[in-house]
Structure formats: structure tokens, C-alpha cells
Design a protein around this motif. Structure first.
Motif, PDB file in Angstrom:
ATOM      1  N   VAL A   1       4.264 -20.709 -34.159  1.00  0.00           N
ATOM      2  CA  VAL A   1       2.922 -21.170 -33.783  1.00  0.00           C
ATOM      3  C   VAL A   1       2.552 -22.409 -34.602  1.00  0.00           C
ATOM      4  CG1 VAL A   1       0.458 -20.597 -33.742  1.00  0.00           C
ATOM      5  CG2 VAL A   1       2.144 -18.902 -33.010  1.00  0.00           C
ATOM      6  N   LEU A   2       2.835 -22.385 -35.890  1.00  0.00           N
ATOM      7  CA  LEU A   2       2.518 -23.533 -36.740  1.00  0.00           C
ATOM      8  C   LEU A   2       3.328 -24.776 -36.353  1.00  0.00           C
ATOM      9  CD1 LEU A   2       2.159 -21.720 -40.175  1.00  0.00           C
ATOM     10  CD2 LEU A   2       0.320 -22.688 -38.748  1.00  0.00           C
TER      11      LEU A   2
ATOM     12  N   ASN B   1       3.845 -25.422 -33.286  1.00  0.00           N
ATOM     13  CA  ASN B   1       3.344 -25.624 -31.925  1.00  0.00           C
ATOM     14  C   ASN B   1       4.360 -25.212 -30.851  1.00  0.00           C
ATOM     15  OD1 ASN B   1       1.119 -26.206 -30.336  1.00  0.00           O
ATOM     16  ND2 ASN B   1       1.860 -28.260 -29.868  1.00  0.00           N
TER      17      ASN B   1
ATOM     18  N   GLU C   1       4.535 -16.583 -36.608  1.00  0.00           N
ATOM     19  CA  GLU C   1       3.611 -17.503 -37.275  1.00  0.00           C
ATOM     20  C   GLU C   1       4.256 -18.878 -37.463  1.00  0.00           C
ATOM     21  OE1 GLU C   1       0.566 -17.079 -40.870  1.00  0.00           O
ATOM     22  OE2 GLU C   1       2.663 -17.072 -41.542  1.00  0.00           O
TER      23      GLU C   1
ATOM     24  N   CYS D   1      -2.495 -13.259 -30.192  1.00  0.00           N
ATOM     25  CA  CYS D   1      -2.773 -14.012 -31.409  1.00  0.00           C
ATOM     26  C   CYS D   1      -2.156 -13.304 -32.611  1.00  0.00           C
ATOM     27  CB  CYS D   1      -4.277 -14.153 -31.607  1.00  0.00           C
ATOM     28  SG  CYS D   1      -5.126 -12.580 -31.866  1.00  0.00           S
TER      29      CYS D   1
ATOM     30  N   HIS E   1      -6.397 -15.249 -36.906  1.00  0.00           N
ATOM     31  CA  HIS E   1      -5.650 -16.191 -37.736  1.00  0.00           C
ATOM     32  C   HIS E   1      -5.131 -17.355 -36.892  1.00  0.00           C
ATOM     33  CE1 HIS E   1      -3.091 -17.810 -40.819  1.00  0.00           C
ATOM     34  NE2 HIS E   1      -1.992 -17.464 -40.188  1.00  0.00           N
ATOM     35  N   LEU E   2      -4.288 -17.073 -35.898  1.00  0.00           N
ATOM     36  CA  LEU E   2      -3.720 -18.111 -35.034  1.00  0.00           C
ATOM     37  C   LEU E   2      -3.659 -17.617 -33.597  1.00  0.00           C
ATOM     38  CD1 LEU E   2      -0.628 -19.139 -37.218  1.00  0.00           C
ATOM     39  CD2 LEU E   2      -2.695 -20.515 -36.844  1.00  0.00           C
TER      40      LEU E   2
END
Length: 142
Positions: free
Chosen positions: A126-127, A129, A123, A50, A71-72
Motif C-alpha cells: 500500500v505504501l 501504491n 502495508e 483497509c 491506518h491505510l
């Protein structure tokens, strides 16, 4: 400011990769890595992968300490039935924190990637996807 890639080039013979090493040297080399983080975030792995945001960071000659906030999530823990914690603490005695290619690792514990550009790239993925791509930038190289 030095980053992990520069440390890998400067110390290619594994002297910072051993499970126990020179505390003073590791403090001198590793503590600056926690000064210029991307929004105080690092990629973190310990059974799950993560991005965490660090707060209350303490860098003393003895140890590294920080509070971590999830956070993610990049890759959840397999077979975990409980949700991941929202907050926890991480710490390491400098002697036992080692350099492993693009990351810092704690013997039998967690692994972190503090490089600001890498964390920002992960990041972003991840944002969007693109979790496999994000994972491959970190744990996929291990």
C-alpha cells in the motif's frame, strides 16, 4: 505460536468454518492470534478494505473486542459518499467467529487478516501504491 495457516492445516474439515461453533475451542485457538500482531495492525474488510490499528484489545472467554483506527485504505467502499470513519469498535462472540482460509470472519460482518507477516507485506504494498497487489493478497483470494 500458532497462526492461521497452521490452524487451517490442523482443522481442514471446516469445523472452525461454521457460522456457530464451540466457543471454548475458538477462544483457545483464535485469541492467541491477537497477541503477536504486527504493530497491533490487521487487514480489515467490511464494504471497504483497509489496514486498521487495534487498541484496547480485550480477549475474554466470551468475546473479542478492540477499538479500531483507520491506518491505510486499500480499496474504498463503492458508492460511499461520506469519508470512512477514523475510529470504530469491533467485537465478536467467539462462537460466531470463524476460520476462512487465511482470515477470521464474523457472520454477516467483517473479515480480518491478523497474520503479522501478511499485514506487514500488505502495508508495504500500500505504501508503494500497489493497491491491487495488496488487495489480491487478501480479498482477491476470497
Amino acid at each position: 505460536m500458532t497462526n492461521i495457516l497452521e490452524l487451517n492445516k490442523k482443522y481442514p474439515n471446516g469445523e472452525l468454518a461454521s457460522t456457530e461453533g464451540d466457543k471454548e475451542l475458538r477462544y483457545k485457538l483464535f485469541s492467541p492470534l491477537f497477541i503477536n500482531l504486527y504493530e497491533n495492525k490487521v487487514v480489515y474488510h467490511e464494504r471497504f478494505t483497509c489496514i486498521i490499528q487495534l487498541s484496547d484489545i480485550e480477549l475474554t472467554p466470551e468475546r473479542f473486542y478492540a477499538k479500531a483506527r483507520l491506518h491505510l485504505v486499500i480499496k474504498p467502499a463503492p458508492r460511499r459518499h461520506k469519508p470512512l470513519p477514523e475510529t470504530w469498535e469491533i467485537s465478536a462472540n467467539w462462537s460466531f467467529l470463524s476460520l476462512d482460509e487465511g482470515c477470521l470472519s464474523m457472520y454477516s460482518g467483517w473479515i480480518i487478516w491478523p497474520d503479522p507477516l501478511l499485514v506487514e507485506s500488505v502495508e508495504k504494498l500500500v505504501l508503494e501504491n500497489k493497491l491491487d497487489e495488496a488487495y489480491n493478497l487478501t480479498m482477491g483470494k476470497k
